[in-house]
Design a protein around this motif. Structure first.
Motif, PDB file in Angstrom:
ATOM      1  N   ALA A   8     -29.126   7.698 -22.159  1.00  0.00           N
ATOM      2  CA  ALA A   8     -30.022   7.706 -21.003  1.00  0.00           C
ATOM      3  C   ALA A   8     -29.220   7.614 -19.710  1.00  0.00           C
ATOM      4  O   ALA A   8     -28.261   6.843 -19.612  1.00  0.00           O
ATOM      5  CB  ALA A   8     -31.006   6.544 -21.087  1.00  0.00           C
ATOM      6  N   SER A   9     -29.617   8.412 -18.719  1.00  0.00           N
ATOM      7  CA  SER A   9     -28.962   8.376 -17.409  1.00  0.00           C
ATOM      8  C   SER A   9     -29.990   8.703 -16.339  1.00  0.00           C
ATOM      9  O   SER A   9     -30.816   9.602 -16.504  1.00  0.00           O
ATOM     10  CB  SER A   9     -27.805   9.380 -17.349  1.00  0.00           C
ATOM     11  OG  SER A   9     -28.282  10.703 -17.504  1.00  0.00           O
ATOM     12  N   LEU A  10     -29.955   7.977 -15.251  1.00  0.00           N
ATOM     13  CA  LEU A  10     -30.941   8.129 -14.191  1.00  0.00           C
ATOM     14  C   LEU A  10     -30.711   9.397 -13.381  1.00  0.00           C
ATOM     15  O   LEU A  10     -29.577   9.724 -13.034  1.00  0.00           O
ATOM     16  CB  LEU A  10     -30.878   6.914 -13.261  1.00  0.00           C
ATOM     17  CG  LEU A  10     -31.865   6.891 -12.093  1.00  0.00           C
ATOM     18  CD1 LEU A  10     -33.281   6.690 -12.602  1.00  0.00           C
ATOM     19  CD2 LEU A  10     -31.495   5.785 -11.111  1.00  0.00           C
ATOM     20  N   LEU A  11     -31.798  10.104 -13.081  1.00  0.00           N
ATOM     21  CA  LEU A  11     -31.742  11.203 -12.125  1.00  0.00           C
ATOM     22  C   LEU A  11     -31.936  10.590 -10.744  1.00  0.00           C
ATOM     23  O   LEU A  11     -32.998  10.036 -10.446  1.00  0.00           O
ATOM     24  CB  LEU A  11     -32.842  12.226 -12.419  1.00  0.00           C
ATOM     25  CG  LEU A  11     -32.854  13.471 -11.520  1.00  0.00           C
ATOM     26  CD1 LEU A  11     -31.600  14.313 -11.742  1.00  0.00           C
ATOM     27  CD2 LEU A  11     -34.104  14.308 -11.793  1.00  0.00           C
ATOM     28  N   GLY A  12     -30.908  10.669  -9.906  1.00  0.00           N
ATOM     29  CA  GLY A  12     -30.911   9.953  -8.638  1.00  0.00           C
ATOM     30  C   GLY A  12     -32.104  10.238  -7.750  1.00  0.00           C
ATOM     31  O   GLY A  12     -32.597   9.353  -7.050  1.00  0.00           O
ATOM     32  N   SER A  13     -32.614  11.461  -7.787  1.00  0.00           N
ATOM     33  CA  SER A  13     -33.745  11.802  -6.932  1.00  0.00           C
ATOM     34  C   SER A  13     -35.052  11.215  -7.436  1.00  0.00           C
ATOM     35  O   SER A  13     -36.077  11.299  -6.763  1.00  0.00           O
ATOM     36  CB  SER A  13     -33.885  13.326  -6.828  1.00  0.00           C
ATOM     37  OG  SER A  13     -34.157  13.900  -8.097  1.00  0.00           O
ATOM     38  N   ARG A  14     -35.035  10.608  -8.625  1.00  0.00           N
ATOM     39  CA  ARG A  14     -36.252  10.067  -9.210  1.00  0.00           C
ATOM     40  C   ARG A  14     -36.218   8.552  -9.375  1.00  0.00           C
ATOM     41  O   ARG A  14     -37.034   7.976 -10.084  1.00  0.00           O
ATOM     42  CB  ARG A  14     -36.524  10.737 -10.564  1.00  0.00           C
ATOM     43  CG  ARG A  14     -37.175  12.107 -10.427  1.00  0.00           C
ATOM     44  CD  ARG A  14     -38.558  11.948  -9.810  1.00  0.00           C
ATOM     45  NE  ARG A  14     -39.231  13.213  -9.556  1.00  0.00           N
ATOM     46  CZ  ARG A  14     -39.223  13.840  -8.396  1.00  0.00           C
ATOM     47  NH1 ARG A  14     -38.521  13.348  -7.389  1.00  0.00           N
ATOM     48  NH2 ARG A  14     -39.893  14.959  -8.218  1.00  0.00           N
ATOM     49  N   GLY A  15     -35.280   7.888  -8.733  1.00  0.00           N
ATOM     50  CA  GLY A  15     -35.231   6.439  -8.830  1.00  0.00           C
ATOM     51  C   GLY A  15     -33.913   5.914  -8.302  1.00  0.00           C
ATOM     52  O   GLY A  15     -33.024   6.676  -7.926  1.00  0.00           O
ATOM     53  N   THR A  16     -33.800   4.590  -8.272  1.00  0.00           N
ATOM     54  CA  THR A  16     -32.583   3.968  -7.756  1.00  0.00           C
ATOM     55  C   THR A  16     -31.880   3.105  -8.790  1.00  0.00           C
ATOM     56  O   THR A  16     -30.781   2.619  -8.542  1.00  0.00           O
ATOM     57  CB  THR A  16     -32.909   3.088  -6.534  1.00  0.00           C
ATOM     58  OG1 THR A  16     -33.779   2.019  -6.946  1.00  0.00           O
ATOM     59  CG2 THR A  16     -33.597   3.897  -5.443  1.00  0.00           C
TER      60      THR A  16
END
Length: 291
Positions: A198-206
């Protein structure tokens, strides 16, 4: 479990709640926006862990929650499908609307890939994609976030099959009438496929991270989770200020399970849960009748 449960109204919603109690009680709320969320689970060192994210803004789902979001029109686009059929999903989700059930499943898979890079799909009905890292996959996630492509486009381009069998139904919650932007959320649960991270999409969260469910809800007045997320709108705040009731109850259910497999295997009857705003002890609260 008691037949009635009360939830505190988060500070960010109290003004609207009081205004509703004074002037809006009895008036139908806005039409809820259909949505889906995925509760990913795994076994951690101290118990069951789940993947949470932080979002900026004033969503009725709270600043902290599970990967998920609204259903989109393109979730109806045709795609290759494996696992329970949309008709079978109507029974699993407690609805008689096949289109609604299908869209909820597709939206859950789409948001999981878009927000945290977990793709519940594979080249055939028995396998999954082992890695979704790299620039090309990231571009696909960004395009999904912008609405430039659908999940059907992403899968079709790579000749992949949606693995609906990797999802399990968990719960169905509808926001209280007083909330300005209401959501009608189908919660699912799943594990991250082997080889994926799992890795965060920066434009969809912080922020996103794996969280010990039991520790997160051990103290209803504690600030461990908010301090772990470490954002201005989470620091020093208890779970009820961070999570929508549906997400909070899901975390509590996780905390009670001995393992991720036990949580996934648990049989559930999906009923629609719709907390009602009322005044209790001089303050606005959400009342949930549990039958």
């Amino acid at each position: 479990m008691p037949a009635v449960r009360f939830f505190e109204v988060p500070e960010r919603h109290r003004e609207a709640a009081r205004a509703w109690l004074e002037r809006g009680a009895g008036i139908p709320g806005s039409t809820p926006v259909p949505a889906a969320a995925v509760v990913f689970v795994r076994d951690g060192e101290h118990g069951v862990e789940t993947l949470l994210t932080h979002r900026t803004g004033s969503s009725s789902l709270g600043p902290v929650g599970f990967p998920g979001g609204p259903v989109e029109a393109h979730d109806d686009d045709p795609l290759d499908w494996a696992g329970p059929t949309p008709l079978e999903w109507t029974r699993r989700l407690g609805t008689d609307d096949v289109g609604r059930a299908r869209r909820a499943v597709v939206a859950a898979a789409r948001k999981a890939f878009e927000e945290v890079g977990v793709l519940l799909a594979g080249p055939d009905p028995m396998s999954t994609v082992e890695s979704v890292e790299g620039a090309e996959w990231l571009r696909s996630r960004e395009a999904l976030a912008l609405g430039d492509v659908s999940l059907a486009d992403v899968l079709g381009r790579r000749r992949l099959v949606l693995r609906s069998d990797l999802l399990r139904p968990l719960a169905h919650w509808v926001s209280s009438d007083f909330v300005h932007r209401r959501h009608d959320v189908h919660y699912f649960t799943a594990v991250v496929p082997d080889g994926q991270t799992a890795s965060l999409l920066g434009s969809r969260g912080t922020w996103c991270g794996w969280v010990d469910a039991a520790r997160a809800v051990a103290d209803p007045h504690g600030t461990w989770l908010g301090d772990l997320v470490g954002r201005p709108d989470t620091l020093g705040r208890p779970p009820a200020e961070l999570l929508a009731p549906g997400s909070l109850v899901a975390l509590e259910s996780l905390a009670e399970c001995s393992s991720a497999i036990a949580f996934l295997a648990k049989k559930r009857r999906i009923a629609t849960l719709n907390p009602v705003l009322e005044e209790h002890g001089g303050r606005p609260v959400l009342r949930l009748d549990l039958g």
